[in-house]
Design a protein around this motif. Structure first.
Motif, PDB file in Angstrom:
ATOM      1  N   ALA A  37       0.828  -1.216   0.000  1.00 60.55           N
ATOM      2  CA  ALA A  37       0.000   0.000   0.000  1.00 60.55           C
ATOM      3  C   ALA A  37       0.866   1.271   0.000  1.00 60.55           C
ATOM      4  O   ALA A  37       1.822   1.379   0.764  1.00 60.55           O
ATOM      5  N   ASP A  38       0.485   2.217  -0.870  1.00 61.50           N
ATOM      6  CA  ASP A  38       1.173   3.510  -0.901  1.00 61.50           C
ATOM      7  C   ASP A  38       0.631   4.434   0.186  1.00 61.50           C
ATOM      8  O   ASP A  38       1.321   5.328   0.651  1.00 61.50           O
ATOM      9  N   VAL A  39      -0.647   4.227   0.525  1.00 56.48           N
ATOM     10  CA  VAL A  39      -1.275   5.026   1.588  1.00 56.48           C
ATOM     11  C   VAL A  39      -1.942   4.059   2.557  1.00 56.48           C
ATOM     12  O   VAL A  39      -2.665   3.159   2.136  1.00 56.48           O
ATOM     13  N   VAL A  40      -1.685   4.251   3.843  1.00 53.16           N
ATOM     14  CA  VAL A  40      -2.400   3.478   4.864  1.00 53.16           C
ATOM     15  C   VAL A  40      -3.232   4.496   5.640  1.00 53.16           C
ATOM     16  O   VAL A  40      -2.690   5.381   6.304  1.00 53.16           O
ATOM     17  N   TYR A  41      -4.561   4.397   5.509  1.00 52.73           N
ATOM     18  CA  TYR A  41      -5.458   5.366   6.141  1.00 52.73           C
ATOM     19  C   TYR A  41      -6.175   4.664   7.288  1.00 52.73           C
ATOM     20  O   TYR A  41      -7.068   3.845   7.071  1.00 52.73           O
ATOM     21  N   ALA A  42      -5.731   4.939   8.511  1.00 52.66           N
ATOM     22  CA  ALA A  42      -6.331   4.298   9.684  1.00 52.66           C
ATOM     23  C   ALA A  42      -7.474   5.158  10.211  1.00 52.66           C
ATOM     24  O   ALA A  42      -7.464   6.385  10.038  1.00 52.66           O
ATOM     25  N   THR A  43      -8.464   4.525  10.831  1.00 50.62           N
ATOM     26  CA  THR A  43      -9.592   5.294  11.390  1.00 50.62           C
ATOM     27  C   THR A  43      -9.931   4.797  12.788  1.00 50.62           C
ATOM     28  O   THR A  43      -9.613   3.672  13.153  1.00 50.62           O
ATOM     29  N   ARG A  44     -10.633   5.641  13.508  1.00 49.29           N
ATOM     30  CA  ARG A  44     -11.059   5.330  14.879  1.00 49.29           C
ATOM     31  C   ARG A  44     -12.347   4.505  14.843  1.00 49.29           C
ATOM     32  O   ARG A  44     -13.178   4.703  13.942  1.00 49.29           O
ATOM     33  N   VAL A  45     -12.515   3.621  15.803  1.00 46.03           N
ATOM     34  CA  VAL A  45     -13.800   2.907  15.907  1.00 46.03           C
ATOM     35  C   VAL A  45     -14.839   3.899  16.437  1.00 46.03           C
ATOM     36  O   VAL A  45     -14.654   4.509  17.487  1.00 46.03           O
ATOM     37  N   GLN A  46     -15.930   4.080  15.678  1.00 47.14           N
ATOM     38  CA  GLN A  46     -16.930   5.110  15.993  1.00 47.14           C
ATOM     39  C   GLN A  46     -17.974   4.549  16.959  1.00 47.14           C
ATOM     40  O   GLN A  46     -19.150   4.394  16.598  1.00 47.14           O
ATOM     41  N   LYS A  47     -17.536   4.263  18.177  1.00 49.85           N
ATOM     42  CA  LYS A  47     -18.437   3.589  19.133  1.00 49.85           C
ATOM     43  C   LYS A  47     -19.713   4.379  19.371  1.00 49.85           C
ATOM     44  O   LYS A  47     -20.761   3.808  19.648  1.00 49.85           O
ATOM     45  N   GLU A  48     -19.621   5.701  19.261  1.00 46.20           N
ATOM     46  CA  GLU A  48     -20.796   6.524  19.527  1.00 46.20           C
ATOM     47  C   GLU A  48     -21.929   6.267  18.530  1.00 46.20           C
ATOM     48  O   GLU A  48     -23.056   6.686  18.743  1.00 46.20           O
ATOM     49  N   ARG A  49     -21.605   5.596  17.399  1.00 47.39           N
ATOM     50  CA  ARG A  49     -22.647   5.323  16.404  1.00 47.39           C
ATOM     51  C   ARG A  49     -23.114   3.864  16.427  1.00 47.39           C
ATOM     52  O   ARG A  49     -23.936   3.465  15.613  1.00 47.39           O
ATOM     53  N   PHE A  50     -22.537   3.063  17.302  1.00 45.04           N
ATOM     54  CA  PHE A  50     -22.898   1.644  17.308  1.00 45.04           C
ATOM     55  C   PHE A  50     -24.375   1.465  17.640  1.00 45.04           C
ATOM     56  O   PHE A  50     -24.902   2.118  18.544  1.00 45.04           O
ATOM     57  N   ALA A  51     -25.029   0.599  16.882  1.00 39.76           N
ATOM     58  CA  ALA A  51     -26.426   0.278  17.168  1.00 39.76           C
ATOM     59  C   ALA A  51     -26.445  -0.976  18.036  1.00 39.76           C
ATOM     60  O   ALA A  51     -26.558  -0.903  19.254  1.00 39.76           O
ATOM     61  N   ASP A  52     -26.264  -2.153  17.394  1.00 37.69           N
ATOM     62  CA  ASP A  52     -26.269  -3.370  18.212  1.00 37.69           C
ATOM     63  C   ASP A  52     -24.933  -4.107  18.142  1.00 37.69           C
ATOM     64  O   ASP A  52     -24.826  -5.251  18.542  1.00 37.69           O
ATOM     65  N   GLU A  53     -23.892  -3.416  17.625  1.00 41.01           N
ATOM     66  CA  GLU A  53     -22.584  -4.058  17.539  1.00 41.01           C
ATOM     67  C   GLU A  53     -22.040  -4.338  18.933  1.00 41.01           C
ATOM     68  O   GLU A  53     -22.183  -3.509  19.828  1.00 41.01           O
ATOM     69  N   GLN A  54     -21.423  -5.481  19.102  1.00 42.49           N
ATOM     70  CA  GLN A  54     -20.903  -5.881  20.407  1.00 42.49           C
ATOM     71  C   GLN A  54     -19.463  -5.407  20.607  1.00 42.49           C
ATOM     72  O   GLN A  54     -18.984  -5.318  21.716  1.00 42.49           O
ATOM     73  N   LEU A  55     -18.821  -5.071  19.470  1.00 37.99           N
ATOM     74  CA  LEU A  55     -17.395  -4.764  19.515  1.00 37.99           C
ATOM     75  C   LEU A  55     -17.070  -3.611  20.464  1.00 37.99           C
ATOM     76  O   LEU A  55     -17.746  -2.593  20.452  1.00 37.99           O
ATOM     77  N   GLU A  56     -16.042  -3.765  21.253  1.00 36.99           N
ATOM     78  CA  GLU A  56     -15.660  -2.715  22.193  1.00 36.99           C
ATOM     79  C   GLU A  56     -14.668  -1.731  21.566  1.00 36.99           C
ATOM     80  O   GLU A  56     -14.567  -0.591  21.955  1.00 36.99           O
ATOM     81  N   GLY A  57     -13.922  -2.193  20.617  1.00 38.14           N
ATOM     82  CA  GLY A  57     -12.895  -1.371  19.965  1.00 38.14           C
ATOM     83  C   GLY A  57     -12.178  -2.298  19.018  1.00 38.14           C
ATOM     84  O   GLY A  57     -12.693  -3.346  18.675  1.00 38.14           O
ATOM     85  N   TYR A  58     -10.981  -1.951  18.590  1.00 34.26           N
ATOM     86  CA  TYR A  58     -10.222  -2.898  17.778  1.00 34.26           C
ATOM     87  C   TYR A  58      -9.659  -3.984  18.678  1.00 34.26           C
ATOM     88  O   TYR A  58      -9.313  -3.717  19.823  1.00 34.26           O
TER      89      TYR A  58
END
Ligand code: ASP
Length: 430
Positions: free
Chosen positions: A310-331
């Motif tokens: 990859a020439d560009v690696v674009y990382a992003t934050r886990v948008q927990k504030e928008r989670f509906a029923d996702e169980q994930l706590e973060g990465y």
């Protein structure tokens, strides 16, 4: 080359409107050599032109085509009319841009750089007032839009959160927007609901800029991201056409990547590798839109696979504030872009980006701080680019971009030569 060498060269001379002599001089070869390349294939004297010449000719022809397009667009009215939204000078989505118009905006952002770097000042927006209405958390977007407006000579009125606005008393978007329009000359709005900023925009004729609408779009962020990629690439001697972009993280709710992938898709022959935890993949409607232009889009949940090449690696934050029923706590730790994984699988000339904020709390596994001294990390240069790009957006929407160049005066104070303590690490590369 799909066409014969002879056709390719003739075509180039025609498009550039150059005679053989002038063309040979333009590409820096002897007329005699050019003549042999132009002979029909199979003739005894015919020679193959070197690959480097063919690439150079392609580049010259493409540049010429771009210049012509710019000249045409200059004749077809101001940029703000060409990117208008429902006939209004508003910025709601990156869909309003073509490759030509986005590059035109970036030439205006380039003109803003001496102001953004605190060498010059301008007052082209003197007397104008910006309303910054942020109904959702923000630091960068709110302050950089405000600072950009101030640096052009305007003033800013802010409101943050629902609690301190009349929306807490049940006021509608329509009423809020119409009332604000009587007070200010432009509005930047951030709101947690997708589509809500478009509702604000409908209720007014003054410029409205989408500062982020829920999981929808964040057009100004994508514009500054693209500007950063182009700037970093030109430093590295790379072209965006044909590049490989990896996007990592919460691609479902991350509005910055929604806007960015659509904007990047205006370029040619890109490869996208989308690395997301299960359940946080890029929505289909965005994939369809980006995919229409024939780019390669691969999805994986392996970060090592995503980083490779990859020439560009674009990382992003886990948008927990928008989670509906996702169980994930973060990465999980497997998704963390950190020095060890980048050194092992990434390119040595990759650029690492993040729209920020990065979640630095323990267990969040967002982009690691152990890359802070790695010159590949472009996040602060990226955030700095928010100022010239947002100044360019204001200048265009308010129709003053043609006045900036002649309005510049020297600053009267002494800014530091490196604005951050670590910036000397990057000295000489930006
Ligand atoms: N600041 C960006 C946004 O508002 C990214 C983020 O919050 O993660 O979308």
């Amino acid at each position: 080359m799909s066409v014969s060498q002879q056709v390719f060269l003739r075509d180039a001379m025609r498009r550039l409107n150059l005679t053989r002599d002038v063309f040979a001089a333009r590409i820096g070869v002897k007329r005699r050599a050019l003549d042999t390349w132009l002979l029909p294939e199979g003739s005894q004297e015919a020679r193959n032109m070197p690959e480097v010449v063919s690439r150079f000719v392609t580049e010259i022809v493409e540049n010429e085509a771009l210049l012509q397009k710019y000249a045409q667009s200059a004749q077809s009215g101001p940029l703000r009319d060409r990117i208008s939204y429902n006939g209004k000078h508003q910025l709601l989505s990156v869909d309003q841009f073509s490759r030509e118009s986005v590059e035109e905006l970036f030439r205006i952002a380039d003109q803003m750089q001496p102001i953004a770097r605190r060498q010059k000042v301008s007052r082209v927006l003197e007397g104008a007032v910006l309303g910054n209405l942020f109904f959702e958390a923000s630091t960068r977007t709110r302050v950089s839009f405000g600072a950009a407006f101030c640096r052009l000579g305007g003033s800013v009125c802010d409101t943050t959160g629902f609690t301190f606005s009349s929306m807490a008393k049940g006021e509608s978007i329509y009423d809020t927007s119409r009332v604000m329009s009587g007070y200010v000359d432009a509005l930047v709005i951030r709101h947690p609901e997708q589509g809500s900023v478009a509702e604000f925009a409908e209720a007014t004729n003054i410029p409205v800029i989408n500062g982020g609408d829920g999981a929808g779009e964040h057009p100004s962020q994508a514009l500054l991201d693209l500007y950063t990629i182009l700037t970093e690439f030109s430093r590295l001697g790379k072209l965006l056409d044909g590049a490989h972009i990896a996007m990592v993280g919460d691609l479902k709710y991350g509005r910055t990547v929604h806007s960015l992938i659509k904007l990047l898709a205006l370029y040619r022959d890109l490869k996208f590798t989308l690395v997301a935890p299960k359940g946080l993949e890029m929505p289909d409607y965005i994939l369809e839109q980006a995919g229409k232009r024939g780019h390669v889009i691969e999805q994986t949940s392996s970060l090592a696979e995503g980083l490779a090449g990859a020439d560009v690696v674009y990382a992003t934050r886990v948008q927990k504030e928008r989670f509906a029923d996702e169980q994930l706590e973060g990465y999980t730790a497997d998704f963390q872009v950190n020095k060890a994984i980048v050194d092992r699988y990434g390119r040595s000339d990759a650029i690492i980006m993040h729209p920020l904020p990065r979640d630095s709390r323990e267990g969040a596994h967002d982009l690691s701080v152990d890359l802070n001294h790695d010159p590949r990390l472009a996040i602060f240069r990226q955030a700095d680019n928010g100022i010239p790009v947002r100044m360019a957006i204001f200048a265009v929407l308010l129709g003053v971009e043609g006045l900036v160049q002649h309005s510049l005066r020297d600053v009267t104070w002494n800014p530091p030569s490196h604005i951050g303590p670590d910036d000397s690490v990057f000295h000489g590369i930006d």
